[in-house]
Design a protein around this motif. Structure first.
Motif, PDB file in Angstrom:
ATOM      1  N   ILE A  95      42.949  31.329  36.065  1.00 16.90           N
ATOM      2  CA  ILE A  95      43.504  32.423  35.253  1.00 16.90           C
ATOM      3  C   ILE A  95      44.907  32.069  34.787  1.00 16.90           C
ATOM      4  N   VAL A  96      45.716  31.541  35.697  1.00 13.97           N
ATOM      5  CA  VAL A  96      47.083  31.152  35.342  1.00 13.97           C
ATOM      6  C   VAL A  96      47.071  30.124  34.219  1.00 13.97           C
ATOM      7  N   GLU A  97      46.171  29.165  34.311  1.00 17.36           N
ATOM      8  CA  GLU A  97      46.098  28.135  33.270  1.00 17.36           C
ATOM      9  C   GLU A  97      45.785  28.745  31.904  1.00 17.36           C
ATOM     10  N   GLN A  98      44.984  29.799  31.904  1.00 17.81           N
ATOM     11  CA  GLN A  98      44.615  30.435  30.639  1.00 17.81           C
ATOM     12  C   GLN A  98      45.720  31.328  30.083  1.00 17.81           C
ATOM     13  N   LEU A  99      46.618  31.790  30.942  1.00 26.20           N
ATOM     14  CA  LEU A  99      47.641  32.740  30.503  1.00 26.20           C
ATOM     15  C   LEU A  99      49.028  32.126  30.358  1.00 26.20           C
ATOM     16  N   ARG A 100      49.263  30.955  30.933  1.00 26.67           N
ATOM     17  CA  ARG A 100      50.634  30.452  31.058  1.00 26.67           C
ATOM     18  C   ARG A 100      51.327  30.208  29.718  1.00 26.67           C
ATOM     19  N   GLN A 101      50.583  29.987  28.647  1.00 31.76           N
ATOM     20  CA  GLN A 101      51.225  29.752  27.350  1.00 31.76           C
ATOM     21  C   GLN A 101      51.863  31.005  26.784  1.00 31.76           C
ATOM     22  N   THR A 102      51.364  32.159  27.186  1.00 28.91           N
ATOM     23  CA  THR A 102      51.869  33.420  26.629  1.00 28.91           C
ATOM     24  C   THR A 102      52.509  34.331  27.665  1.00 28.91           C
ATOM     25  N   HIS A 103      52.325  34.031  28.939  1.00 26.89           N
ATOM     26  CA  HIS A 103      52.829  34.908  29.986  1.00 26.89           C
ATOM     27  C   HIS A 103      53.487  34.105  31.109  1.00 26.89           C
ATOM     28  N   ASP A 104      54.498  34.711  31.697  1.00 25.11           N
ATOM     29  CA  ASP A 104      55.160  34.181  32.880  1.00 25.11           C
ATOM     30  C   ASP A 104      54.371  34.678  34.084  1.00 25.11           C
ATOM     31  N   CYS A 105      53.627  33.792  34.746  1.00 25.24           N
ATOM     32  CA  CYS A 105      52.697  34.190  35.811  1.00 25.24           C
ATOM     33  C   CYS A 105      53.359  34.097  37.187  1.00 25.24           C
ATOM     34  N   MET A 106      53.437  35.222  37.878  1.00 21.30           N
ATOM     35  CA  MET A 106      53.973  35.274  39.237  1.00 21.30           C
ATOM     36  C   MET A 106      52.805  35.505  40.193  1.00 21.30           C
ATOM     37  N   VAL A 107      52.523  34.520  41.038  1.00 17.96           N
ATOM     38  CA  VAL A 107      51.411  34.612  41.970  1.00 17.96           C
ATOM     39  C   VAL A 107      51.944  35.022  43.344  1.00 17.96           C
ATOM     40  N   PHE A 108      51.317  36.025  43.956  1.00 21.71           N
ATOM     41  CA  PHE A 108      51.754  36.545  45.244  1.00 21.71           C
ATOM     42  C   PHE A 108      50.657  36.315  46.286  1.00 21.71           C
ATOM     43  N   HIS A 109      51.067  35.760  47.428  1.00 22.11           N
ATOM     44  CA  HIS A 109      50.135  35.522  48.523  1.00 22.11           C
ATOM     45  C   HIS A 109      49.760  36.871  49.123  1.00 22.11           C
ATOM     46  N   ALA A 110      48.469  37.158  49.208  1.00 24.20           N
ATOM     47  CA  ALA A 110      48.005  38.484  49.620  1.00 24.20           C
ATOM     48  C   ALA A 110      48.098  38.655  51.132  1.00 24.20           C
ATOM     49  N   THR A 111      49.315  38.724  51.624  1.00 26.67           N
ATOM     50  CA  THR A 111      49.575  38.799  53.061  1.00 26.67           C
ATOM     51  C   THR A 111      50.173  40.137  53.476  1.00 26.67           C
TER      52      THR A 111
END
Length: 396
Positions: free
Chosen positions: A197-213
Motif C-alpha cells: 500500500i505504501v508503495e502505491q501511495l508514496r508518490q502522492t502521500h507522506d505515509c506514516m506506518v505505526f506498529h500495532a502494539t
C-alpha cells in the motif's frame, strides 16, 4: 524570541539546574529556568513554583498546601502540564529529576507537540520509562549519579545534555514537501500488505506506518486528533484483540474514537484479528492453558483467537465504526487475516474467521458513505493491497 526551558525542583536540585542553564546559555540560546519544587528554591529561577502552581485547576493551594508529598507531586504535574501547554516561546525543553521530578516534568512534556525537542535527564532513565514517555517523543537520558550535588560525572552528563538540547533547538526541522500525511497500522504478519500500500501511495502521500502494539494505535489517533493525518488505512486492528481478550499490547476503549470525532477518511481491515499477544511462554496466564499458541520468538507468544472471542472482537469493531460519520470503507479478506491465518498456516481457522466477519457485518451500520466490502483474497495478496489503496484514494 524562543527559549530553551530548563525545568526541575529547585528546592532539591538547585545547583544542577543552574549549571545546566548556564551551559545552555553558553551556546548562545536564551534560557527560562522553571521551578516545579514545593519548597523554597536554593537558586534564582525565572518562573517560581508558586506561579506554576496557579495553573492547577483548583489553584495554587491544591499544590503547595499539605504535607503529602505524593499528592503534591501529582498536583504539581497537573499544574505544570497546563502551564507549559500555554507557552508560545519554546524552542526546546529539558528537565532533570529523580522519581518526583521526572513525573512532574514529563507530565508537561507529554502534552507538547511531536517534533518539539524534549529531553529528560533522569535517575530512572535506565529502567521502564513507559509511564513517563507514553506515546510522546521524549528523549530519556540516564543521570548515572543521583542529583545530590555536582561532581565530575554529573557535570559531564549535564554538559552533554545541554549540548544535545541546544543542538536540537538551534537546528529545528522544517517540513517542505507539502504532501498530505496518512497513517497506516502494521504488524509483522501484515507487513506485505502494508508495504505494498505504501508503495502505491508514496508518490502522492507522506505515509506514516505505526506498529500495532497498543501504543502505535494510540499515537496514530492522537495525530488524527491533532490534524496531522489527513487519512487512515487501519489495516491491522489487532490491538482490539488484546483489549478484549487480555493480551499485553492492547488498545484502549478509545480506539477508533478519533476517527469518529474528526470524520477523517478511513479504510480499515481485519489484520491480525486472529491473535492475542503475550511475552515469553511462562508469562501466559494460566487460564489460557490448552489454547493454540505460536512462538513468534523467545519473548513473544501469540495465541489464536477462538470463534467466541472473534464474535466479541467483530461486534466491538462494528459498533465503533458505526459511530464514524466520515467516509469509511472496511475491507474483509475472506482468505485470511494474517501470515499465520492462511491454508497450511499455524492459525488457519476458517470457522473462527467466518464468525469474525459475520460479527463485524452484523454490528456495522452501513450508509452511503460507510461500507463493508468482502474480497475473496488473503490480506497479504497484492490484489488486496491494491484494493485498499484504491478505496483510500476514492474517499480522500
Amino acid at each position: 524570541m524562543k527559549h530553551v526551558y530548563v525545568v526541575g525542583t529547585a528546592d532539591t536540585k538547585g545547583p544542577e539546574l543552574a549549571y545546566l542553564a548556564d551551559r545552555i546559555a553558553d551556546t548562545g540560546l536564551p534560557v527560562v529556568l522553571v521551578d516545579v519544587g514545593t519548597r523554597v528554591p536554593t537558586v534564582k529561577v525565572d518562573v517560581p513554583a508558586r506561579e506554576v502552581a496557579t495553573y492547577h485547576p483548583d489553584g495554587a493551594g491544591a499544590v503547595l498546601s499539605g504535607d503529602d508529598r505524593g499528592a503534591a507531586v501529582a498536583a504539581m504535574g497537573a499544574a505544570f502540564a497546563r502551564f507549559i501547554a500555554g507557552r508560545r516561546d519554546i524552542a526546546g525543553i529539558i528537565g532533570i529529576g529523580g522519581g518526583g521530578g521526572t513525573s512532574i516534568v514529563t507530565a508537561g512534556m507529554r502534552g507538547l507537540p511531536y517534533g518539539l525537542p524534549k529531553l529528560m535527564v533522569s535517575t530512572l532513565a535506565s529502567g521502564d520509562v513507559g509511564p513517563f514517555v507514553d506515546i510522546s517523543d521524549i528523549i530519556m537520558m540516564p543521570a548515572v549519579t543521583d542529583f545530590a550535588g555536582l561532581n565530575r560525572l554529573s557535570r559531564t552528563i549535564l554538559h552533554n545534555a545541554a549540548q544535545a538540547i541546544s543542538g536540537m533547538a538551534r537546528a529545528a526541522y522544517h517540513e517542505s514537501d507539502g504532501q498530505r500525511s496518512v497513517g497506516l497500522t502494521m504488524f509483522g504478519v501484515t507487513t506485505p500488505c502494508v508495504t505494498a500500500i505504501v508503495e502505491q501511495l508514496r508518490q502522492t502521500h507522506d505515509c506514516m506506518v505505526f506498529h500495532a502494539t497498543g501504543v502505535g494505535g494510540r499515537t496514530m489517533e492522537k495525530l488524527v486528533d491533532d490534524r496531522v493525518l489527513s487519512g487512515v488505512l487501519d489495516i491491522t486492528t489487532t490491538e482490539v484483540c488484546d483489549l478484549l481478550v487480555g493480551g499485553v499490547l492492547p488498545a484502549t476503549e478509545a480506539r477508533l474514537d478519533a476517527i469518529a470525532r474528526t470524520g477523517v477518511p478511513y479504510v480499515g481491515s481485519a489484520g491480525a484479528l486472529d491473535m492475542v499477544n503475550f511475552w515469553a511462554p511462562d508469562t501466559v496466564p494460566a487460564g489460557f492453558a490448552g489454547r493454540l499458541f505460536y512462538h513468534h520468538n523467545a519473548n513473544v507468544t501469540l495465541m489464536r483467537t477462538t470463534p467466541d472471542e472473534c464474535r466479541r472482537i467483530g461486534a466491538w469493531i462494528g459498533r465503533k465504526l458505526s459511530a464514524c460519520n466520515g467516509p469509511v470503507r472496511f475491507l474483509i479478506p475472506e482468505r485470511g487475516v494474517s501470515a499465520l491465518d492462511i491454508e497450511g498456516g499455524a492459525f488457519f481457522d476458517p470457522e473462527a474467521d467466518t464468525v469474525l466477519f459475520a460479527a463485524i457485518e452484523e454490528a456495522f451500520q452501513a450508509t452511503a458513505d460507510r461500507r463493508i466490502e468482502r474480497l475473496p483474497l488473503h490480506i497479504n495478496d497484492p490484489a488486496f493491497a491494491k484494493a485498499a489503496a484504491d478505496a483510500f484514494l476514492s474517499i480522500i
